[in-house]
Design a protein around this motif. Structure first.
Motif, short mmCIF file in Angstrom:
data_model
loop_
_atom_site.label_atom_id
_atom_site.label_comp_id
_atom_site.label_asym_id
_atom_site.label_seq_id
_atom_site.Cartn_x
_atom_site.Cartn_y
_atom_site.Cartn_z
N ARG A 164 0.84 -1.20 0.00
CA ARG A 164 0.00 0.00 0.00
C ARG A 164 0.87 1.25 0.00
N PHE A 165 0.45 2.19 -0.83
CA PHE A 165 1.13 3.48 -0.95
C PHE A 165 0.14 4.57 -0.56
N GLU A 166 0.47 5.30 0.51
CA GLU A 166 -0.36 6.43 0.93
C GLU A 166 0.39 7.72 0.64
N VAL A 201 -1.48 11.53 -8.46
CA VAL A 201 -1.80 10.44 -9.38
C VAL A 201 -0.61 10.14 -10.27
N ASP A 202 0.02 11.18 -10.81
CA ASP A 202 1.20 10.97 -11.65
C ASP A 202 2.28 10.22 -10.89
N GLN A 203 2.54 10.61 -9.65
CA GLN A 203 3.57 9.93 -8.87
C GLN A 203 3.21 8.46 -8.66
N ALA A 204 1.96 8.18 -8.34
CA ALA A 204 1.55 6.79 -8.10
C ALA A 204 1.73 5.94 -9.35
N PHE A 232 -10.38 12.23 -1.94
CA PHE A 232 -9.64 10.99 -1.72
C PHE A 232 -9.75 10.12 -2.96
N ILE A 233 -8.63 9.54 -3.39
CA ILE A 233 -8.61 8.67 -4.56
C ILE A 233 -7.94 7.35 -4.17
N ALA A 234 -8.60 6.25 -4.46
CA ALA A 234 -8.02 4.92 -4.25
C ALA A 234 -7.80 4.27 -5.61
N ILE A 235 -6.55 3.91 -5.87
CA ILE A 235 -6.20 3.23 -7.12
C ILE A 235 -5.77 1.80 -6.80
N THR A 236 -6.34 0.85 -7.51
CA THR A 236 -5.79 -0.50 -7.52
C THR A 236 -4.99 -0.64 -8.80
N HIS A 237 -3.68 -0.81 -8.65
CA HIS A 237 -2.81 -0.92 -9.82
C HIS A 237 -2.90 -2.33 -10.41
N ALA A 238 -2.51 -2.44 -11.66
CA ALA A 238 -2.57 -3.73 -12.34
C ALA A 238 -1.69 -4.78 -11.66
N ASN A 239 -0.64 -4.31 -10.96
CA ASN A 239 0.26 -5.26 -10.27
C ASN A 239 -0.20 -5.58 -8.85
N ARG A 242 -2.00 -1.07 -3.94
CA ARG A 242 -3.10 -0.13 -3.73
C ARG A 242 -2.54 1.22 -3.33
N SER A 243 -2.93 2.25 -4.05
CA SER A 243 -2.53 3.62 -3.72
C SER A 243 -3.72 4.36 -3.13
N HIS A 244 -3.51 4.97 -1.95
CA HIS A 244 -4.52 5.80 -1.31
C HIS A 244 -3.99 7.23 -1.31
N LEU A 245 -4.67 8.10 -2.04
CA LEU A 245 -4.18 9.45 -2.32
C LEU A 245 -5.15 10.49 -1.76
N TYR A 246 -4.62 11.44 -1.03
CA TYR A 246 -5.43 12.48 -0.39
C TYR A 246 -4.96 13.86 -0.85
#
Length: 369
Positions: A164-166, A201-204, A232-239, A242-246
């Protein structure tokens, strides 16, 4: 040479590449003009602004020889005198001005977000490819100190497999400042989702690859505010990461800038990269002088099983921030055909996520990409 690599300078390879800068507000005066001026091989030739106070400011900061234009169209009319156009103008102007510059045969750097939609970004990328011109997006926070440090930790396997990446880009601004960035008019492309959200988002995506699905929550919290100010944005990456972005202007207590959790250890880092504050204070990057350096008291920590606030983990030296590296890469791309530091196609992928986030927040669903 292609639209995603570069071009030789229109001055035939002799002398610095001449830059026309459109806009001298916050983005133009604090970020682009100082970084262009600090880059070997680039020279700030013309600034587009009709504001006499901004003209006076720019002349004082960049010399009496600086030229001015009242409208961007004046640059297209003398395209042969310039080697690069930089768009630091309001978001809604990015697509029409980038299109006009490319049609005039000029390479272009566009501040983020390049466009309001991924489709528009891809249309611009296709036009640059068709014209065999350089087109890049100013995603300066790829050169933040914490981001560069995290890239190093990922490369050497310190954290193991990241789960997980916050990432937080939070501020405390309980009263709206006004202006187009906080406008509720969709044409302005305002609000934090497209402003700070473009960065996180770009960084994630750079760190963890393509998004498979997106979920978001977006609110307008402050009285008198028109655009989203707490998202708040939650991304599930293809790999599987999970990125949780605030991104927020309403955060009374700021969280860690990064909290990254892996199978072997975690990395927690507080505080923003110091470069923006330094540029706002009038400091400028100069060859041979320290830049983007952070005191040891602000270093993040790597460890497991205990909070860094109670002494857990080991301090990790923060890499120096390096915004000047972006324009150095632009100059190398234009001169030598070196890689484009931020191709428009990458910005389009980030816009796919931002559009999905907007739809998710509006409709209360998970959007599959």
């Amino acid at each position: 040479m292609t639209g995603t690599t570069g071009t030789t300078g229109m001055n035939g390879g002799s002398g610095p590449l001449r830059v026309g800068l459109v806009g001298y507000g916050l983005a133009g005066s604090v970020f682009h003009a100082p970084l262009i001026a600090a880059t070997e091989g680039l020279v700030l030739d013309t600034v587009v602004t009709s504001n006499p106070e901004r003209q006076e400011q720019a002349r004082a900061e960049h010399g009496a020889g600086l030229r001015f234009a009242g409208r961007p169209e004046e640059l297209w009319a003398r395209a042969g005198e310039l080697d690069l156009i930089v768009l630091a103008s309001p978001n809604k102007t990015h697509v029409p001005l980038a299109t006009a510059a490319l049609e005039a045969g000029l390479p272009v750097v566009v501040d983020k977000p390049i466009a309001g939609t991924a489709a528009e970004a891809r249309t611009l990328a296709a036009l640059a490819e068709e014209k065999d011109l350089f087109l890049s997006v100013f995603q300066n926070r790829r050169w933040d100190n914490d981001f560069r440090t995290l890239q190093r930790l990922l490369a050497d396997g310190t954290l193991g497999d990241v789960w997980r990446f916050e990432s937080r880009f939070e501020r405390w601004r309980p009263r709206p400042k006004g202006g187009w960035r906080e406008s509720g008019n969709p044409e302005e492309i305002g609000g934090l989702l497209y402003d700070l959200g473009s960065h996180v988002v770009d960084q994630a995506l750079v760190l963890f690859g393509p998004a498979a699905s997106v979920y978001a929550e977006s609110d307008v919290r402050r009285a008198g505010a028109e655009a989203d100010d707490d998202t708040f944005i939650a991304i599930t990456h293809a790999n599987g990461v999970r990125s949780h972005l605030y991104v927020s202007a309403t955060t009374a207590q700021l969280g860690p800038r990064f909290r990254v959790l892996g199978s072997e250890a975690g990395y927690v880092k507080y505080g923003l990269d110091p470069q923006e504050a330094a540029l706002r204070e009038g400091e400028r990057p100069r060859a041979g002088k320290p830049w983007g350096v952070e005191p040891e008291t602000m270093w993040g920590r790597v460890g497991s099983g205990e909070s860094p606030l109670t002494g857990g983990g080991t301090p990790v030296p923060t890499a120096d921030g390096d915004y000047p590296a972006y324009y150095a890469a632009v100059a190398a791309a234009l001169r030598d055909g070196a890689p484009n530091p931020v191709p428009a196609t990458q910005a389009a992928a980030a816009l796919d996520v931002l559009e999905a986030a907007r739809r998710s927040a509006r409709d209360g669903l998970v959007v599959t990409l």
